[in-house]
Design a protein around this motif. Structure first.
Motif, PDB file in Angstrom:
ATOM      1  N   LEU A   1       0.838  -1.208   0.000  1.00 40.71           N
ATOM      2  CA  LEU A   1       0.000   0.000   0.000  1.00 40.71           C
ATOM      3  C   LEU A   1       0.870   1.254   0.000  1.00 40.71           C
ATOM      4  O   LEU A   1       1.942   1.270   0.609  1.00 40.71           O
ATOM      5  N   GLN A   2       0.386   2.269  -0.688  1.00 41.92           N
ATOM      6  CA  GLN A   2       1.064   3.561  -0.609  1.00 41.92           C
ATOM      7  C   GLN A   2       0.828   4.125   0.791  1.00 41.92           C
ATOM      8  O   GLN A   2      -0.155   3.792   1.449  1.00 41.92           O
ATOM      9  N   GLU A   3       1.716   4.984   1.231  1.00 42.84           N
ATOM     10  CA  GLU A   3       1.617   5.553   2.579  1.00 42.84           C
ATOM     11  C   GLU A   3       0.266   6.227   2.791  1.00 42.84           C
ATOM     12  O   GLU A   3      -0.365   6.065   3.840  1.00 42.84           O
ATOM     13  N   SER A   4      -0.212   6.957   1.771  1.00 48.11           N
ATOM     14  CA  SER A   4      -1.506   7.660   1.882  1.00 48.11           C
ATOM     15  C   SER A   4      -2.664   6.669   2.008  1.00 48.11           C
ATOM     16  O   SER A   4      -3.625   6.901   2.747  1.00 48.11           O
ATOM     17  N   GLU A   5      -2.563   5.531   1.284  1.00 49.64           N
ATOM     18  CA  GLU A   5      -3.608   4.497   1.357  1.00 49.64           C
ATOM     19  C   GLU A   5      -3.619   3.832   2.739  1.00 49.64           C
ATOM     20  O   GLU A   5      -4.692   3.585   3.290  1.00 49.64           O
ATOM     21  N   LEU A   6      -2.432   3.589   3.272  1.00 46.84           N
ATOM     22  CA  LEU A   6      -2.327   2.957   4.594  1.00 46.84           C
ATOM     23  C   LEU A   6      -2.898   3.874   5.680  1.00 46.84           C
ATOM     24  O   LEU A   6      -3.648   3.419   6.553  1.00 46.84           O
ATOM     25  N   ILE A   7      -2.582   5.165   5.602  1.00 51.12           N
ATOM     26  CA  ILE A   7      -3.109   6.143   6.579  1.00 51.12           C
ATOM     27  C   ILE A   7      -4.633   6.202   6.472  1.00 51.12           C
ATOM     28  O   ILE A   7      -5.341   6.181   7.486  1.00 51.12           O
ATOM     29  N   ALA A   8      -5.134   6.244   5.226  1.00 55.42           N
ATOM     30  CA  ALA A   8      -6.591   6.330   5.007  1.00 55.42           C
ATOM     31  C   ALA A   8      -7.287   5.053   5.486  1.00 55.42           C
ATOM     32  O   ALA A   8      -8.365   5.114   6.098  1.00 55.42           O
ATOM     33  N   LEU A   9      -6.675   3.895   5.244  1.00 55.90           N
ATOM     34  CA  LEU A   9      -7.256   2.620   5.693  1.00 55.90           C
ATOM     35  C   LEU A   9      -7.323   2.561   7.215  1.00 55.90           C
ATOM     36  O   LEU A   9      -8.349   2.183   7.785  1.00 55.90           O
ATOM     37  N   ARG A  10      -6.242   2.962   7.869  1.00 56.04           N
ATOM     38  CA  ARG A  10      -6.244   2.966   9.346  1.00 56.04           C
ATOM     39  C   ARG A  10      -7.334   3.890   9.876  1.00 56.04           C
ATOM     40  O   ARG A  10      -7.984   3.588  10.883  1.00 56.04           O
ATOM     41  N   GLU A  11      -7.515   5.021   9.214  1.00 60.18           N
ATOM     42  CA  GLU A  11      -8.544   5.979   9.634  1.00 60.18           C
ATOM     43  C   GLU A  11      -9.941   5.378   9.494  1.00 60.18           C
ATOM     44  O   GLU A  11     -10.784   5.518  10.383  1.00 60.18           O
ATOM     45  N   LYS A  12     -10.176   4.671   8.368  1.00 61.29           N
ATOM     46  CA  LYS A  12     -11.478   4.014   8.154  1.00 61.29           C
ATOM     47  C   LYS A  12     -11.717   2.934   9.216  1.00 61.29           C
ATOM     48  O   LYS A  12     -12.821   2.804   9.735  1.00 61.29           O
ATOM     49  N   LEU A  13     -10.682   2.173   9.512  1.00 58.77           N
ATOM     50  CA  LEU A  13     -10.815   1.119  10.530  1.00 58.77           C
ATOM     51  C   LEU A  13     -11.114   1.718  11.895  1.00 58.77           C
ATOM     52  O   LEU A  13     -11.993   1.245  12.624  1.00 58.77           O
ATOM     53  N   LYS A  14     -10.395   2.784  12.224  1.00 57.90           N
ATOM     54  CA  LYS A  14     -10.581   3.437  13.523  1.00 57.90           C
ATOM     55  C   LYS A  14     -11.986   4.028  13.652  1.00 57.90           C
ATOM     56  O   LYS A  14     -12.629   3.941  14.697  1.00 57.90           O
ATOM     57  N   THR A  15     -12.481   4.592  12.562  1.00 58.21           N
ATOM     58  CA  THR A  15     -13.791   5.263  12.574  1.00 58.21           C
ATOM     59  C   THR A  15     -14.950   4.274  12.534  1.00 58.21           C
ATOM     60  O   THR A  15     -15.952   4.456  13.222  1.00 58.21           O
ATOM     61  N   ASN A  16     -14.826   3.223  11.720  1.00 58.21           N
ATOM     62  CA  ASN A  16     -15.985   2.369  11.427  1.00 58.21           C
ATOM     63  C   ASN A  16     -16.005   1.007  12.116  1.00 58.21           C
ATOM     64  O   ASN A  16     -17.077   0.425  12.271  1.00 58.21           O
ATOM     65  N   PHE A  17     -14.850   0.484  12.478  1.00 56.88           N
ATOM     66  CA  PHE A  17     -14.821  -0.834  13.124  1.00 56.88           C
ATOM     67  C   PHE A  17     -15.223  -0.696  14.581  1.00 56.88           C
ATOM     68  O   PHE A  17     -14.608   0.053  15.339  1.00 56.88           O
ATOM     69  N   ASN A  18     -16.248  -1.439  14.951  1.00 57.17           N
ATOM     70  CA  ASN A  18     -16.787  -1.348  16.309  1.00 57.17           C
ATOM     71  C   ASN A  18     -16.072  -2.345  17.227  1.00 57.17           C
ATOM     72  O   ASN A  18     -16.647  -3.296  17.732  1.00 57.17           O
ATOM     73  N   GLY A  19     -14.798  -2.127  17.412  1.00 55.47           N
ATOM     74  CA  GLY A  19     -13.998  -3.016  18.243  1.00 55.47           C
ATOM     75  C   GLY A  19     -12.579  -2.481  18.330  1.00 55.47           C
ATOM     76  O   GLY A  19     -12.237  -1.471  17.719  1.00 55.47           O
ATOM     77  N   GLU A  20     -11.759  -3.216  19.047  1.00 56.21           N
ATOM     78  CA  GLU A  20     -10.376  -2.783  19.227  1.00 56.21           C
ATOM     79  C   GLU A  20      -9.488  -3.431  18.168  1.00 56.21           C
ATOM     80  O   GLU A  20      -9.599  -4.619  17.887  1.00 56.21           O
ATOM     81  N   ILE A  21      -8.630  -2.643  17.549  1.00 54.08           N
ATOM     82  CA  ILE A  21      -7.654  -3.185  16.598  1.00 54.08           C
ATOM     83  C   ILE A  21      -6.515  -3.771  17.418  1.00 54.08           C
ATOM     84  O   ILE A  21      -5.854  -3.052  18.180  1.00 54.08           O
ATOM     85  N   ARG A  22      -6.299  -5.059  17.270  1.00 53.84           N
ATOM     86  CA  ARG A  22      -5.277  -5.736  18.068  1.00 53.84           C
ATOM     87  C   ARG A  22      -3.917  -5.613  17.390  1.00 53.84           C
ATOM     88  O   ARG A  22      -3.744  -6.025  16.251  1.00 53.84           O
ATOM     89  N   LEU A  23      -2.970  -5.032  18.104  1.00 56.56           N
ATOM     90  CA  LEU A  23      -1.613  -4.880  17.590  1.00 56.56           C
ATOM     91  C   LEU A  23      -0.762  -6.038  18.087  1.00 56.56           C
ATOM     92  O   LEU A  23      -0.691  -6.315  19.278  1.00 56.56           O
ATOM     93  N   VAL A  24      -0.128  -6.746  17.136  1.00 56.72           N
ATOM     94  CA  VAL A  24       0.720  -7.892  17.495  1.00 56.72           C
ATOM     95  C   VAL A  24       2.051  -7.800  16.761  1.00 56.72           C
ATOM     96  O   VAL A  24       2.159  -7.146  15.729  1.00 56.72           O
ATOM     97  N   ASP A  25       3.060  -8.444  17.321  1.00 57.83           N
ATOM     98  CA  ASP A  25       4.361  -8.566  16.651  1.00 57.83           C
ATOM     99  C   ASP A  25       4.937  -7.201  16.265  1.00 57.83           C
ATOM    100  O   ASP A  25       5.545  -7.061  15.215  1.00 57.83           O
ATOM    101  N   LYS A  26       4.707  -6.171  17.105  1.00 62.51           N
ATOM    102  CA  LYS A  26       5.172  -4.830  16.742  1.00 62.51           C
ATOM    103  C   LYS A  26       6.348  -4.421  17.609  1.00 62.51           C
ATOM    104  O   LYS A  26       6.536  -4.934  18.674  1.00 62.51           O
TER     105      LYS A  26
END
Length: 197
Positions: free
Chosen positions: A172-197
């Motif tokens: 993904l391009q950096e702009s696409e990744l930022i936009a995708l994270r924003e959509k997930l944060k706004t619309n996903f009704n749950g916690e995004i689990r961060l692993v292996d970071k």
């Protein structure tokens, strides 16, 4: 309604890599039990072996006169128990090391799953996620998204307990990744689990 549209091609290597990470999460307890059983059976095997050595040392003169092969007749039960514990320990350590590799390979090589590795066009907006490839079109509302996992290299959007869209962040391009994270944060009704970071 703003939306992101991008192409995604999941390689078998990406699939295997993500599933090793995810396998460690879902099978953490099971893998830990295998490791603990491996350690315990190793200790039992060593304990039995040490008791045999002590027995030999204690009756060294006897075995020197009769020959050391007579140990087999005097200590066959302990030798057998020690061997069984050693075999169990090896099996536990091997299954711990392999984890879910066998299942990953089976899934990857299944002809029915080959579409999984074809190029997809993914559309993400505030109402749904649309996944389009050469043979199919799948649409998921945000309420149907079960969980989202993000690792160093991947974002996985689960549409059921066993099916997910795995995205290699490097594609993904950096702009696409930022936009995708924003959509997930706004619309996903749950916690995004961060692993292996």
């Amino acid at each position: 309604m703003s939306e992101i549209i991008f192409k995604s091609l999941l390689t078998k290597q990406d699939f295997s890599e993500f599933n090793r990470i995810y396998g460690r999460i879902i099978a953490k307890k099971r893998l830990r039990i295998r490791l603990i059983l491996g350690i315990i059976t190793t200790i039992f095997s060593l304990s039995e072996f040490i008791s045999i050595i002590r027995y030999i040392v204690k009756y060294q003169t006897f075995f020197e006169q009769r020959g050391y092969l007579t140990i087999l007749s005097y200590q066959k039960e302990n030798l057998f128990i020690s061997f069984i514990y050693a075999v169990i320990a090896i099996l536990m350590f091997v299954s711990y090391a392999k984890g879910n590799n066998r299942q990953i390979k089976k899934t990857m090589n299944d002809p029915e799953n080959q579409l999984f590795f074809s190029e997809k066009e993914v559309t993400v907006n505030d109402e749904f996620i649309l996944i389009k490839n050469m043979d199919s079109l799948s649409k998921f509302s945000w309420s149907g998204i079960k969980k989202v996992i993000e690792s160093k290299k991947f974002i996985a959007i689960f549409t059921s307990s066993s099916n997910c869209l795995i995205l290699n962040k490097g594609e993904l391009q950096e702009s696409e990744l930022i936009a995708l994270r924003e959509k997930l944060k706004t619309n996903f009704n749950g916690e995004i689990r961060l692993v292996d970071k």
